[in-house]
Design a protein around this motif. Structure first.
Motif, PDB file in Angstrom:
ATOM      1  N   ASP A  16      -5.690   3.611 -10.511  1.00 24.55           N
ATOM      2  CA  ASP A  16      -4.167   2.990 -11.012  1.00 24.55           C
ATOM      3  C   ASP A  16      -3.187   4.406 -10.614  1.00 24.55           C
ATOM      4  OD1 ASP A  16      -5.626   4.979 -13.211  1.00 24.55           O
ATOM      5  OD2 ASP A  16      -4.589   3.430 -14.532  1.00 24.55           O
ATOM      6  N   ASP A  17      -4.131   5.579 -10.419  1.00 22.93           N
ATOM      7  CA  ASP A  17      -2.743   6.040 -10.466  1.00 22.93           C
ATOM      8  C   ASP A  17      -2.268   6.744  -9.340  1.00 22.93           C
ATOM      9  OD1 ASP A  17      -1.849   9.073  -9.851  1.00 22.93           O
ATOM     10  OD2 ASP A  17      -2.424   9.557 -12.319  1.00 22.93           O
ATOM     11  N   PRO A  18      -1.527   6.667  -9.113  1.00 21.22           N
ATOM     12  CA  PRO A  18      -0.192   6.912  -7.407  1.00 21.22           C
ATOM     13  C   PRO A  18      -1.002   7.580  -6.546  1.00 21.22           C
ATOM     14  CG  PRO A  18       0.844   6.200  -8.332  1.00 21.22           C
ATOM     15  CD  PRO A  18       0.332   6.326  -9.997  1.00 21.22           C
ATOM     16  N   ASP A  19      -1.531   8.580  -7.199  1.00 22.23           N
ATOM     17  CA  ASP A  19      -1.184  10.277  -6.084  1.00 22.23           C
ATOM     18  C   ASP A  19      -2.644   9.700  -6.499  1.00 22.23           C
ATOM     19  OD1 ASP A  19       2.239  10.933  -6.907  1.00 22.23           O
ATOM     20  OD2 ASP A  19       1.164  11.756  -9.242  1.00 22.23           O
ATOM     21  N   ILE A  20      -3.193   9.906  -6.741  1.00 21.56           N
ATOM     22  CA  ILE A  20      -4.954   9.918  -6.710  1.00 21.56           C
ATOM     23  C   ILE A  20      -4.959   9.925  -6.034  1.00 21.56           C
ATOM     24  CG2 ILE A  20      -7.079   9.741  -8.122  1.00 21.56           C
ATOM     25  CD1 ILE A  20      -5.991  10.838 -10.663  1.00 21.56           C
ATOM     26  N   ARG A  21      -5.061   7.843  -6.100  1.00 19.11           N
ATOM     27  CA  ARG A  21      -5.202   7.042  -4.262  1.00 19.11           C
ATOM     28  C   ARG A  21      -4.616   7.996  -3.936  1.00 19.11           C
ATOM     29  NH1 ARG A  21      -2.734   2.491  -7.545  1.00 19.11           N
ATOM     30  NH2 ARG A  21      -0.391   2.695  -6.362  1.00 19.11           N
ATOM     31  N   HIS A  22      -3.304   7.952  -3.156  1.00 15.59           N
ATOM     32  CA  HIS A  22      -2.980   9.253  -2.247  1.00 15.59           C
ATOM     33  C   HIS A  22      -4.278   9.737  -1.598  1.00 15.59           C
ATOM     34  CE1 HIS A  22       1.157   7.230  -2.989  1.00 15.59           C
ATOM     35  NE2 HIS A  22       1.140   6.678  -2.260  1.00 15.59           N
ATOM     36  N   LEU A  23      -3.947  10.261  -2.745  1.00 13.30           N
ATOM     37  CA  LEU A  23      -5.201  11.623  -2.365  1.00 13.30           C
ATOM     38  C   LEU A  23      -6.101  11.259  -2.321  1.00 13.30           C
ATOM     39  CD1 LEU A  23      -6.302  14.823  -2.154  1.00 13.30           C
ATOM     40  CD2 LEU A  23      -6.680  14.539  -5.545  1.00 13.30           C
ATOM     41  N   LEU A  24      -7.307  10.164  -2.841  1.00 14.34           N
ATOM     42  CA  LEU A  24      -7.934   9.716  -1.780  1.00 14.34           C
ATOM     43  C   LEU A  24      -8.138   8.884  -0.485  1.00 14.34           C
ATOM     44  CD1 LEU A  24      -9.588   7.883  -5.349  1.00 14.34           C
ATOM     45  CD2 LEU A  24     -10.836   9.194  -4.537  1.00 14.34           C
ATOM     46  N   ALA A  25      -7.207   7.918  -0.107  1.00 13.69           N
ATOM     47  CA  ALA A  25      -6.911   7.789   1.135  1.00 13.69           C
ATOM     48  C   ALA A  25      -6.756   9.283   2.532  1.00 13.69           C
ATOM     49  CB  ALA A  25      -5.484   6.654   0.995  1.00 13.69           C
ATOM     50  N   ASP A  26      -6.142  10.619   1.434  1.00 14.07           N
ATOM     51  CA  ASP A  26      -5.958  11.473   2.524  1.00 14.07           C
ATOM     52  C   ASP A  26      -7.897  11.809   2.797  1.00 14.07           C
ATOM     53  OD1 ASP A  26      -3.513  11.141   3.131  1.00 14.07           O
ATOM     54  OD2 ASP A  26      -3.094  12.927   1.610  1.00 14.07           O
ATOM     55  N   VAL A  27      -8.252  12.154   2.303  1.00 13.18           N
ATOM     56  CA  VAL A  27     -10.303  12.169   2.077  1.00 13.18           C
ATOM     57  C   VAL A  27     -10.344  11.482   3.454  1.00 13.18           C
ATOM     58  CG1 VAL A  27     -12.030  12.859   0.770  1.00 13.18           C
ATOM     59  CG2 VAL A  27      -9.893  13.754   0.137  1.00 13.18           C
ATOM     60  N   LEU A  28     -10.641  10.203   2.597  1.00 18.55           N
ATOM     61  CA  LEU A  28     -11.669   9.071   3.406  1.00 18.55           C
ATOM     62  C   LEU A  28     -10.895   8.908   4.798  1.00 18.55           C
ATOM     63  CD1 LEU A  28     -11.812   6.861   0.126  1.00 18.55           C
ATOM     64  CD2 LEU A  28     -13.679   7.656   1.253  1.00 18.55           C
ATOM     65  N   GLU A  29      -9.532   9.012   4.768  1.00 17.41           N
ATOM     66  CA  GLU A  29      -9.498   8.703   6.816  1.00 17.41           C
ATOM     67  C   GLU A  29      -9.011   9.656   7.435  1.00 17.41           C
ATOM     68  OE1 GLU A  29      -4.618   7.931   5.874  1.00 17.41           O
ATOM     69  OE2 GLU A  29      -5.751   5.665   5.016  1.00 17.41           O
ATOM     70  N   SER A  30      -9.756  10.805   6.631  1.00 19.78           N
ATOM     71  CA  SER A  30      -9.867  12.724   7.293  1.00 19.78           C
ATOM     72  C   SER A  30     -11.015  12.197   7.628  1.00 19.78           C
ATOM     73  CB  SER A  30      -9.638  13.733   6.466  1.00 19.78           C
ATOM     74  OG  SER A  30     -10.027  13.403   4.982  1.00 19.78           O
ATOM     75  N   ALA A  31     -12.204  11.260   7.294  1.00 19.42           N
ATOM     76  CA  ALA A  31     -13.843  11.233   7.136  1.00 19.42           C
ATOM     77  C   ALA A  31     -13.645  10.069   8.033  1.00 19.42           C
ATOM     78  CB  ALA A  31     -14.102  10.882   5.813  1.00 19.42           C
ATOM     79  N   GLY A  32     -12.644   9.226   8.723  1.00 20.21           N
ATOM     80  CA  GLY A  32     -12.766   8.238   9.671  1.00 20.21           C
ATOM     81  C   GLY A  32     -13.189   6.981   9.250  1.00 20.21           C
ATOM     82  N   PHE A  33     -12.615   7.021   7.794  1.00 20.15           N
ATOM     83  CA  PHE A  33     -11.815   5.375   7.467  1.00 20.15           C
ATOM     84  C   PHE A  33     -10.836   4.846   7.312  1.00 20.15           C
ATOM     85  CE2 PHE A  33     -15.480   7.326   5.214  1.00 20.15           C
ATOM     86  CZ  PHE A  33     -16.940   6.449   4.919  1.00 20.15           C
ATOM     87  N   ALA A  34     -11.098   3.414   7.612  1.00 20.02           N
ATOM     88  CA  ALA A  34      -9.601   2.643   7.292  1.00 20.02           C
ATOM     89  C   ALA A  34      -9.524   2.109   5.668  1.00 20.02           C
ATOM     90  CB  ALA A  34      -9.581   1.654   7.922  1.00 20.02           C
ATOM     91  N   THR A  35      -9.161   2.365   4.810  1.00 14.72           N
ATOM     92  CA  THR A  35      -8.564   2.092   3.517  1.00 14.72           C
ATOM     93  C   THR A  35      -8.309   1.207   3.154  1.00 14.72           C
ATOM     94  OG1 THR A  35      -7.278   3.400   3.419  1.00 14.72           O
ATOM     95  CG2 THR A  35      -8.818   5.099   3.152  1.00 14.72           C
ATOM     96  N   VAL A  36      -8.264   0.502   2.292  1.00 14.48           N
ATOM     97  CA  VAL A  36      -7.703  -0.195   1.286  1.00 14.48           C
ATOM     98  C   VAL A  36      -7.626   0.244  -0.252  1.00 14.48           C
ATOM     99  CG1 VAL A  36      -7.952  -3.481   0.758  1.00 14.48           C
ATOM    100  CG2 VAL A  36      -8.553  -2.787   2.748  1.00 14.48           C
ATOM    101  N   SER A  37      -5.900   0.326  -0.593  1.00 15.90           N
ATOM    102  CA  SER A  37      -5.387   0.786  -1.761  1.00 15.90           C
ATOM    103  C   SER A  37      -5.625  -0.320  -2.529  1.00 15.90           C
ATOM    104  CB  SER A  37      -5.244   1.936  -1.788  1.00 15.90           C
ATOM    105  OG  SER A  37      -5.681   3.145  -1.101  1.00 15.90           O
ATOM    106  N   VAL A  38      -5.833  -0.362  -4.398  1.00 12.36           N
ATOM    107  CA  VAL A  38      -5.179  -1.502  -5.192  1.00 12.36           C
ATOM    108  C   VAL A  38      -5.330  -0.663  -6.428  1.00 12.36           C
ATOM    109  CG1 VAL A  38      -6.316  -2.770  -3.821  1.00 12.36           C
ATOM    110  CG2 VAL A  38      -7.428  -1.643  -5.742  1.00 12.36           C
ATOM    111  N   GLY A  39      -5.349  -1.040  -7.234  1.00  6.97           N
ATOM    112  CA  GLY A  39      -4.668  -0.285  -8.764  1.00  6.97           C
ATOM    113  C   GLY A  39      -5.084  -1.648  -9.879  1.00  6.97           C
TER     114      GLY A  39
END
Length: 289
Positions: A16-39
């Motif tokens: 639910d925290d948008p800043d942490i959502r963006h950080l997680l997306a950066d980490v996972l996308e750098s590892a080769g994942f396509a990401t889907v984020s929800v709150g």
């Protein structure tokens, strides 16, 4: 040359925290994942069912249903690897998270490099539906793999799955060439990832299975919490990956859940004993029950 493009790995982020959502997306996308984020948790369960991701990260404190309930609902419908993230550090919360079906438990604030290392370690471990490279089938934690045509008598017993008690009696030890590990009336097959106690099949999570396998392979040799953490990460010796207090609490929580399923009393253990200040080992085959 193979023209077929490999489908991208998918990760669902429930935070639910948008800043942490963006950080997680950066980490996972750098590892080769396509990401889907929800709150929130409800949308998280729906996203997992819709996308069947390889990895799911779950915040604990969210509006609607919390991360524990979301993990339970997800685990009933998917074998996605679940990483729970929370600022809570109490052991009871670790037990709740892992008992709900989580594979990893990361305490906030976390370092992106540490999270990336945890993800890489998870991907080295078999998913609940995997067997011999076959595609994983969606299902709850502990679901057993679908086997191909049996090649051995042991495979016949596993694949038929009918009236196990008539095939494997309480204290019957499988044939040595079947590759089963045995301790008292407890039997474990590393290949099929089956565990039987007194002839009855146990429903263990993949992490509980890996811990039990490590202890049964070591027999009376003590395995420390740090050592068992590295086993779960797929590392055979201390590397640059840090083993912290949260990792050790996670091992304790997994062990609590494993002992509960074994019906093992830590004060008078039949299977797994605690060596205070050191770690865990299997009990003596000849000690009193």
């Amino acid at each position: 040359m193979n023209d077929a493009a490999e489908p991208p790995k998918t990760a669902v982020i429930v935070e639910d925290d948008p800043d942490i959502r963006h950080l997680l997306a950066d980490v996972l996308e750098s590892a080769g994942f396509a990401t889907v984020s929800v709150g929130n948790g409800i949308d998280g369960v729906r996203a997992v069912v819709a996308h069947q991701p390889l990895i799911t990260t779950l915040d604990v404190n969210m509006p609607g249903i919390d991360g524990f309930e979301a993990a339970r609902r997800i685990r009933r419908q998917s074998d996605t690897y679940i990483i729970m993230l929370t600022g809570l550090e109490e052991e009871a919360d670790v037990v709740l998270g892992l008992g709900a079906g989580a594979d990893e438990y990361v305490v906030k604030p976390f370092r992106p490099r540490e999270l990336r290392a945890r993800i890489e370690a998870l991907l080295r471990r078999p998913r609940a539906g995997e067997s011999g490279g076959t595609a994983p089938a969606a299902g709850r934690e502990g679901a057993q793999p679908t086997l191909s045509a049996p090649d051995t008598e042991a495979d016949v017993l596993i694949s038929t799955r009918t009236d196990v008690a008539t095939v494997l009696r309480d204290d019957e030890v499988p044939a040595p060439d079947a590759g089963w590990l045995a301790h008292r009336d407890l039997h474990l097959d590393p290949e099929s990832r089956l565990v039987r106690m007194a002839g009855d099949e146990l429903d263990l999570t993949r992490t509980e299975f890996d811990l039990l396998a490590a202890l049964m392979e070591s027999k009376r040799r003590v395995r420390s919490k740090a050592d068992l953490t590295l086993v779960l990460r797929g590392e055979s010796y201390v590397t640059s990956y840090f083993v912290g207090d949260a990792d050790k609490r996670a091992i304790e929580a997994h062990m609590t859940n494993l002992r509960r399923k074994l019906g093992d009393n830590p004060a008078n253990p039949r299977y797994i004993e605690t060596v205070r200040g050191v770690g865990y080992r299997m009990t003596s085959e000849f000690s009193a029950s």
